[in-house]
Design an enzyme around this catalytic site. Structure first.
Site, PDB file in Angstrom:
ATOM      1  N   HIS A   1      -7.580  -5.478  -1.506  1.00 30.96           N
ATOM      2  CA  HIS A   1      -6.377  -4.734  -1.124  1.00 30.96           C
ATOM      3  C   HIS A   1      -5.408  -5.611  -0.339  1.00 30.96           C
ATOM      4  O   HIS A   1      -4.197  -5.546  -0.525  1.00 30.96           O
ATOM      5  CB  HIS A   1      -6.770  -3.512  -0.301  1.00 30.96           C
ATOM      6  CG  HIS A   1      -5.644  -2.555  -0.086  1.00 30.96           C
ATOM      7  ND1 HIS A   1      -4.979  -1.942  -1.126  1.00 30.96           N
ATOM      8  CD2 HIS A   1      -5.046  -2.097   1.046  1.00 30.96           C
ATOM      9  CE1 HIS A   1      -4.031  -1.147  -0.652  1.00 30.96           C
ATOM     10  NE2 HIS A   1      -4.052  -1.230   0.656  1.00 30.96           N
TER      11      HIS A   1
ATOM     12  N   ASP B   1      -9.139  -4.649  -5.987  1.00 29.36           N
ATOM     13  CA  ASP B   1      -8.754  -3.753  -4.894  1.00 29.36           C
ATOM     14  C   ASP B   1      -9.873  -2.739  -4.627  1.00 29.36           C
ATOM     15  O   ASP B   1     -10.301  -2.032  -5.534  1.00 29.36           O
ATOM     16  CB  ASP B   1      -7.459  -3.019  -5.250  1.00 29.36           C
ATOM     17  CG  ASP B   1      -6.799  -2.365  -4.052  1.00 29.36           C
ATOM     18  OD1 ASP B   1      -7.524  -1.840  -3.186  1.00 29.36           O
ATOM     19  OD2 ASP B   1      -5.562  -2.385  -3.972  1.00 29.36           O
TER      20      ASP B   1
ATOM     21  N   SER C   1       0.832  -1.197   0.000  1.00 29.42           N
ATOM     22  CA  SER C   1       0.000   0.000   0.000  1.00 29.42           C
ATOM     23  C   SER C   1       0.872   1.255   0.000  1.00 29.42           C
ATOM     24  O   SER C   1       1.633   1.476  -0.944  1.00 29.42           O
ATOM     25  CB  SER C   1      -0.964  -0.031   1.177  1.00 29.42           C
ATOM     26  OG  SER C   1      -1.989   0.918   1.036  1.00 29.42           O
TER      27      SER C   1
END
Length: 913
Positions: A825, A791, A717
């Protein structure tokens, strides 16, 4: 408890036999032409080396839940990683959430496989396990909760059957004494709707349940021909700035589908089998019984919906009903909130945080903003907290409880003489705690604590709460023999320059004096206070009668739980969880400190493989894994967070897995991005990022544990964003990089990202300079990009990795892009996780372990400007400021291994479970 008690599923691997790891017996990548071709083109899912796979496949520890009376413990058994076929099931992406239409719940829910009940014996040991039984084999269990008197359990059950609708959730209840479970509803046609709330105990024998309306038909069908174009309008010239949300409604069909799945019929159901529908069908989002069980606080959302914000900002209605379902009054009906400013601490207009006072039978409190919800508006007070009885007398107005100049952050209730009110402000990192007397208007509020939220050394701790007979939690007042003082317990993490040393202080609320009555072992162990265990009876709590639940762990011993008794000063161990990965039991862990060139003190956790001796074995390949953090002060950034004695939790995709491959791991080196005073941290992002990385790399080389030419960098991330920037701006430090689920072009998130609340048009240079996409031509080190195809995290669209890869390829960079089907994610399926580990291991073996190139060579391939920036430390003046946040370094997106730390087991001490 033996590992055979766990239901360890053997997930499917779609591409390779168990023995096919894709690597040679010595751990290096096999060099056959076929393997190279398959690696380049992709040949299905692969498995990492056995030394990594075996750790990830280890069966998980159970979650724990204590009864309201603290006399029983549930062991909630869990499975290992799910197979990809579960993620492949259809899901509806509506209004910012993802729905499993077949189950009528949120998609991709984890679940428990069985429930074991243990009696907590008087001597602190656990009695034999009694397993909850009566439900179908293979049932998936969710939402386990205790009745208020602790005599029953409620939970949902679903059983996957392809040909019928029985995969929808049904409510079951179990008798705690016998373990016998049965359905709550006699009719098999009543199913749970768990898209938002699910069910709650109203009293000892009645539950309020969100059900699928019996009158509901088939889902709406998408029209073959649209009724018209998709139109959005701003003809009133409103200023509406929103961040990059995903899974939003796209058209009226989506809105109808959202209504179909989210609409609920509330049902009151008793254990004796009686049931009653209450209220009309609606999209109910929460239901909260009053402590005296007489009222229900019911929240719902309604049209008009939005195509630019998720459902949390839809029009919201909050009503008060009796516990029998009779409407009493409307508390508020808030309009659609598309225009909440993007500045931090901005909020919705109108009533918010509406709750019941925990210490009263049925008193409501809430907060209302005085700045129109806009954090950039200067006004005093900024928030006002109000209070009112559920049914006020004629003419009785709401009472002002407290006025705040910062943003409201919650209340801890005790009684009419004591409550603590919290407020904070992100821009300045200021946080304050007020002492108020809710029942005495003549007692002026006073500030108890006023400090910087970044200053962990000054954190006094949080008040410990005790459970009331109504199932609420209030501040525990403590009495000492022959002492009239008013004491509370402050439970703190105890941050110090030597690491965290958790504590429990007896705090005099009137004088501010405190006495440390418990503290963690400083030498070998890391101990924490988890909960108060002597709160099940009414009346005063005396210090010498205290019992607390603590956890205890060390670098090499995983977490176990103990009950500490003040009366006999005895600690009884109540769990004996096995070590999750005995092959790494003797790993080496050290918290290290070093300095950035601008004087900022930095920290990191250095892990070394079992048995490694730098003097004998020489430097190792090293993986640096981190996540940047923003700070307002240099001093706060340099503070130590975490403990050197904490057990090393290893998640399914953790960098620590490469200890089993004889890597040195520098975990969570602080990457502080500091903006002191009026300065914005991100205006010097690249400069501070590179300086922090340089200091970390210099330290591991100085210690002789890392080979200078074999240091890789990675992150997830915002850590992936960091990784790409370091490869662009500090190629002299790293031989390769691994970037997972990142965002690389900040112009695609124009209305703010992470902790940046300026827009692209307000800080154009910052957005461009921070974007590694704009520096793709500078990246000459091998980079592995991994991203979930689905995601749903704001800002990290899968498109970010697609476009970054194409930019890299367009400049001839050595790069690889792996898109994981059905993954979000964070990655969940066993096939996906194993393949991520295989890809990462292959990349590290090929471009780190086997690297023979000096990372400082061939920098002439970078443009002159970039090389000058990299090689000339005097090319820019670096002010003496810095920062970091190791709490973020172990990214919140990075899951711990399900067996790794018992302290991460779900310790559920509320009736909600």
């Amino acid at each position: 408890m033996s590992s055979s008690r766990f239901l360890h599923l053997v997930p499917i691997n779609a591409a390779a036999a168990e023995g096919d790891t894709g690597v040679g017996s010595n751990g290096s990548v096999s060099s056959t032409a076929e393997d190279e071709e398959n690696s380049a083109l992709g040949s299905g899912y692969r498995l990492p080396p056995p030394e990594i796979k075996d750790i990830v496949d280890a069966p998980p520890l159970p979650a724990l839940s204590f009864s309201p009376q603290r006399d029983k413990i549930l062991f909630l058994k869990r499975r290992a990683l799910p197979p990809l076929e579960e993620l492949a099931k259809p899901e509806e992406k509506l209004a910012g959430i993802r729905i499993d239409g077949k189950c009528n719940t949120r998609s991709r829910m984890s679940f428990y496989t069985s429930i074991g009940i243990h009696q907590l014996m008087p001597d602190g040991t656990l009695g034999p396990e009694k397993e909850v039984h009566g439900f179908p084999d293979g049932a998936k269990i969710n939402f386990v909760s205790w009745s208020l008197n602790g005599q029953h359990l409620s939970f949902s059950i679903r059983v996957d059957e392809e040909e019928n609708s029985s995969s929808k959730l049904r409510i079951w209840v179990a008798d705690v004494e016998t373990g016998k479970a049965r359905p709550l509803f006699q009719s098999p046609d009543i199913h749970l709707n768990a898209v938002f709330d699910n069910f709650v105990w109203v009293d000892d024998s009645t539950l309020l349940v969100c059900t699928i309306p019996l009158s509901r038909g088939d889902p709406p069908k998408k029209p073959l021909v649209p009724s018209g174009p998709k139109v959005q309008s701003n003809e009133q010239k409103n200023v509406v700035q929103v961040r990059t949300f995903q899974d939003l409604l796209k058209d009226e069909y989506d809105a109808d589908l959202f209504d179909y799945y989210a609409t609920t019929q509330l049902v009151l159901a008793s254990l004796d089998g009686t049931m009653k529908e209450i209220g009309p069908p609606a999209v109910y989002t929460s239901m909260d019984p009053s402590p005296d069980q007489k009222y229900l606080l019911i929240s719902s959302i309604h049209r008009p919906y939005s195509f630019i914000v998720p459902c949390g900002r839809f029009p919201k209605k909050v009503d008060l009903w009796t516990s029998e379902g009779k409407f009493v009054r409307e508390l508020c009906d808030l309009p659609l909130a598309e225009d909440i400013p993007i500045a931090f601490n901005s909020v919705r207009k109108g009533m918010r945080s509406i709750n019941w006072r925990a210490d009263k039978p049925s008193t409501l409190y809430w907060v209302e903003t005085q700045d129109e919800g806009d954090a950039k508006v200067e006004v005093s007070p900024r928030d006002i907290v109000y209070m009112q009885p559920a049914e006020p007398l004629d003419g009785e107005q709401q009472a002002i409880l407290h006025k705040l100049d910062l943003r409201y952050g919650g209340i801890s209730w005790c009684d009419d003489s004591l409550a603590l009110v919290y407020e904070s402000w992100y821009k300045t990192r200021r946080t304050r705690t007020w002492v108020i007397s809710p029942g005495s208007e003549d007692v002026s509020p006073r500030i108890l604590f006023d400090r910087s939220s970044e200053d962990v050394y000054s954190d006094p701790g949080s008040p410990m709460l005790r459970r009331t007979t109504a199932g609420t939690y209030v501040i525990a007042k403590i009495k000492k023999e022959n002492d009239e003082g008013t004491y509370i317990l402050l439970n703190g993490s105890g941050a110090t320059p030597e690491g965290n040393i958790p504590f429990l202080d007896l705090f005099d609320i009137n004088t501010g004096s405190k006495e440390r009555i418990w503290e963690s072992d400083k030498e070998k162990y890391y101990e924490t206070v988890v909960a108060l265990m002597s709160d099940q009876s009414e009346g005063d709590l005396y210090l010498n009668q205290l019992k607390i639940l603590t956890s205890k762990e060390s670098k090499t011993e995983n977490t176990q739980y103990f009950i500490q008794s003040w009366l006999d000063k005895k600690a009884c161990q109540i769990t004996n969880f096995p070590h999750p990965y005995p092959q790494l039991a003797s790993l080496q862990k050290e918290m290290i400190r070093y300095e950035r060139k601008d004087g900022v003190q930095l920290t990191a956790t250095l892990y070394l493989p079992p048995g490694y001796d730098p003097s004998k074995d020489g430097p190792l390949p090293c993986l640096v894994w981190s996540y940047p953090g923003e700070f307002k002060s240099k001093d706060a950034a340099g503070q130590v967070r975490g403990s050197p004695n904490e057990f090393a939790g290893i998640g399914p995709t953790s960098a620590l897995l490469w200890l089993a491959r004889r890597f040195a791991i520098l975990s969570g080196p602080t990457i502080p991005i500091i903006g002191e005073g009026n300065e914005e941290a991100n205006d010097r992002y690249v400069e501070q990022l590179v300086a922090s990385a340089e200091a970390a790399v210099e330290e591991v080389i100085r210690r002789g544990v890392a080979h200078p030419n074999k240091i890789a960098v990675g992150g997830h991330s915002y850590g992936a964003f960091m990784t790409a920037n370091l490869l662009a701006h500090a190629p002299h430090l790293f031989c390769c990089g691994i970037a997972r689920s990142g965002a690389y072009n900040r112009t695609l998130t124009p209305f703010g990202f992470q902790n940046e609340d300026r827009t692209l048009w307000e800080a154009t240079d910052t957005y461009v300079e921070m974007s590694p996409f704009m520096s793709a031509n500078k990246i000459k080190r091998p980079v592995l990009l991994i991203h979930g195809e689905e995601d749903n995290n704001p800002g990290t669209l899968t498109m970010q990795s697609d476009r970054f890869f194409n930019a890299l390829k367009g400049h001839g960079a050595l790069c690889r892009l792996v898109i994981l089907p059905f993954e979000s994610h964070g990655y969940a399926a066993r096939e996906s996780i194993m393949h991520v580990l295989w890809e990462t291991d292959r990349w590290l073996q090929k471009h780190c372990v086997s690297n023979t190139t000096n990372v400082n060579e061939n920098l002439d391939t970078c443009n002159d400007e970039a090389k000058e920036e990299i090689t000339d430390p005097e090319s820019k003046t670096v002010p003496a400021s810095g920062g970091g946040n190791p709490e973020l370094a172990e990214s919140e997106h990075e899951g711990f291994h399900p067996r790794a730390r018992a302290s991460l087991c779900l310790i559920m001490l509320t009736s909600e479970g």
